[in-house]
Design a protein around this motif. Sequence first.
Motif, PDB file in Angstrom:
ATOM      1  N   VAL A 333       0.700  -1.136  -0.108  1.00 31.17           N
ATOM      2  CA  VAL A 333      -0.148  -0.085  -0.071  1.00 31.17           C
ATOM      3  C   VAL A 333       0.690   1.343   0.009  1.00 31.17           C
ATOM      4  CG1 VAL A 333      -1.592   1.251   1.315  1.00 31.17           C
ATOM      5  CG2 VAL A 333      -2.029  -1.122   1.066  1.00 31.17           C
ATOM      6  N   LEU A 334       1.875   1.276   0.772  1.00 34.39           N
ATOM      7  CA  LEU A 334       2.884   2.460   0.989  1.00 34.39           C
ATOM      8  C   LEU A 334       3.618   2.613  -0.586  1.00 34.39           C
ATOM      9  CD1 LEU A 334       4.284   2.071   4.560  1.00 34.39           C
ATOM     10  CD2 LEU A 334       2.932   3.831   3.630  1.00 34.39           C
ATOM     11  N   GLN A 335       3.818   1.459  -1.194  1.00 36.10           N
ATOM     12  CA  GLN A 335       4.376   1.788  -2.366  1.00 36.10           C
ATOM     13  C   GLN A 335       3.517   2.143  -3.582  1.00 36.10           C
ATOM     14  OE1 GLN A 335       7.903   1.363  -3.266  1.00 36.10           O
ATOM     15  NE2 GLN A 335       7.770   1.887  -1.378  1.00 36.10           N
ATOM     16  N   ARG A 336       2.250   2.015  -3.352  1.00 33.87           N
ATOM     17  CA  ARG A 336       1.109   2.498  -4.316  1.00 33.87           C
ATOM     18  C   ARG A 336       0.637   3.686  -4.042  1.00 33.87           C
ATOM     19  NH1 ARG A 336      -0.718  -1.523  -7.488  1.00 33.87           N
ATOM     20  NH2 ARG A 336      -2.621  -0.619  -7.909  1.00 33.87           N
ATOM     21  N   LYS A 337       1.189   4.341  -3.019  1.00 34.13           N
ATOM     22  CA  LYS A 337       0.767   5.917  -2.766  1.00 34.13           C
ATOM     23  C   LYS A 337       1.310   6.611  -3.969  1.00 34.13           C
ATOM     24  CE  LYS A 337       1.228   7.713   1.303  1.00 34.13           C
ATOM     25  NZ  LYS A 337       1.464   8.059   2.613  1.00 34.13           N
ATOM     26  N   LYS A 338       0.231   7.535  -4.375  1.00 33.30           N
ATOM     27  CA  LYS A 338       0.783   8.785  -5.226  1.00 33.30           C
ATOM     28  C   LYS A 338       1.866   9.831  -4.802  1.00 33.30           C
ATOM     29  CE  LYS A 338      -3.650   8.610  -7.853  1.00 33.30           C
ATOM     30  NZ  LYS A 338      -4.842   9.380  -8.252  1.00 33.30           N
TER      31      LYS A 338
END
Length: 594
Positions: A333-338
């Motif tokens: 999830v953290l890596q998919r943050k914009k």
Amino acid sequence: MNKYSEKPHIFLFALLGVALYWYTLSYPFVFDSRFYLVNNPLITDGVSFLKLLDLTDFADDYVKLNIHRDVLVTFILRPFTNFTFYLNYLFDGFDPESYRVVNIAIHILNSMLWYVLLTKIIRYRSGNEIHENQWFVPFFSALLFLVHPLGTESVTYIIQRYASLGCFFYLTTMLLFVVSILNPVKWHQRLAYIGSLITLLVGMHAKENLVTAPLALVLLGTVLLRLPLRRVLILASVHMCCMPVIPLLVYLVYRIQAEADRSLYTISSFVVAYPTYEYVLTQARVILTFFRMLVAPYGQNIDPSYPLYRSVADPEIIVSLIMILLFVFTAIVLQRKKNRQLNDDLISFCIVFSLLSISLSSFFPLPDLMTEHRSYLFSLPVITGLVCRFDSIRNQLTPVWATRVIVFLFLMAVLYSVLTVKRNLLYSSPSALWEDSVSKSPAKWRPNYNAGVAAVEEQKYPKALNFFQQSIQANPYKLEGYANLGSTYLTLGNYHSAIDAYMAGLAVGGDDPVLLVNLGNAYRQAGQLRDAIEVLEQAVHVNHGLSEPYRMLAELYAELGQRDKALRSVRKARELDAVDSGLVSLEEEILKLK
């Protein structure tokens, strides 16, 4: 932007590391440090390292010395760490002080390496400068790692230089890899890249867990440096080509032993008494236990009694798997943050790196389900991830509350330092360490047995008897408990109780030659010479390769005036042990008999 100097922090780490561990320099060797070092002829023989160049000859030579399989395999797989022990031996024999100096220095260097690595990454991500408030993550990550009591087993327990030195090469490889990418000078880049390959290969011969280091480099390059995956894979391709070194070496060890007509079971140090599936399930719980101990370090134990989990439906395993999956999901999830920030990347990296760092011992069964030194490398990303979370919270607070977060972490460092000192004090004597373990694992054989051995060394015989009796209750099939119980009774002059202890062991273990020799000695001291001779004759019938029963038979026959039998026995003893000069003197005395 304001620059800050790293030197005061580096100096502080050195000062704190020395302060936390200097008083342990005179502490004795304990437990496996004696087994793998003091009583290991390979460590004192420099030629043994050269013989590793031909593993077949090495195995042929040293199997004949009846060296324990764990010692032999560990020596083959970790020659570099063992060579550092050999250098210690050359410097000061088996005085533990020099060994401890090296261990402490490695631990301090590891905290410094992690600090420098994080600082370089933050500096790169911040445009080659660091804000005044960006010292937080590198400083507190390295500080809390340095002072954490869970690290004591890898520092104060001398033989676990395996863990700390492996960590040293792991971090050095990562740091040099980063330098090879970020340094603007081309020849510096090439030198650092070559250095990272050298430290990786050397490190693989210090501790096997460096087999995962190339994967950590890919993770570091893509997540923290934000480089394209393809470029990172190209940069790390040579490192990844080194990964088969450890599996090939392990296979070679197995193959050599098989060719020597020994089963893999008898030589492998990885043989365990439980299925791989159950071991792996249990490690899911172990990972959560390590995480808990890093946050709240209570219940430390050199020999914990950890349960074996047999089903994925066990509630504790379900909770453990869910927690691990939640950690992985958080990283994704953290890596998919914009608009992800540096702390988001650091937390993602730390989650995956922590699991990667402990993967080898989680999937390849080892004899002990849990030991604290396995958490040494694991602790770095876990502590750093937690510090990053504190940093993210701190950045959203008012200056007053942000300062309170800093004060809180300093207080945690003080608390961990106190616990480290308290834990280290247990290593001041084997009895203190093992009695602590007995208090936490009262139903386990090994703590009770080792506590008994330690009590004998301190001539606390009643306490030793109690521990040996408890060890027999914990595991009645371990014959060492009977042997040492009987020996302690003999020391106290209680011959009949010694005889009973040896007989009890023989009833469980059959005609064990060591117990038979001990029983013969007990009969002899009790004045029952005929019984002693009968038992010793039985011992030589069971095992023709022991010189001790022949020596005792020679003495008994001589005492009974049976000169010919005494001569046959002593000459057989001399065939088996040509080094013992006492046997020559004994034969001369027997020849004087008429």
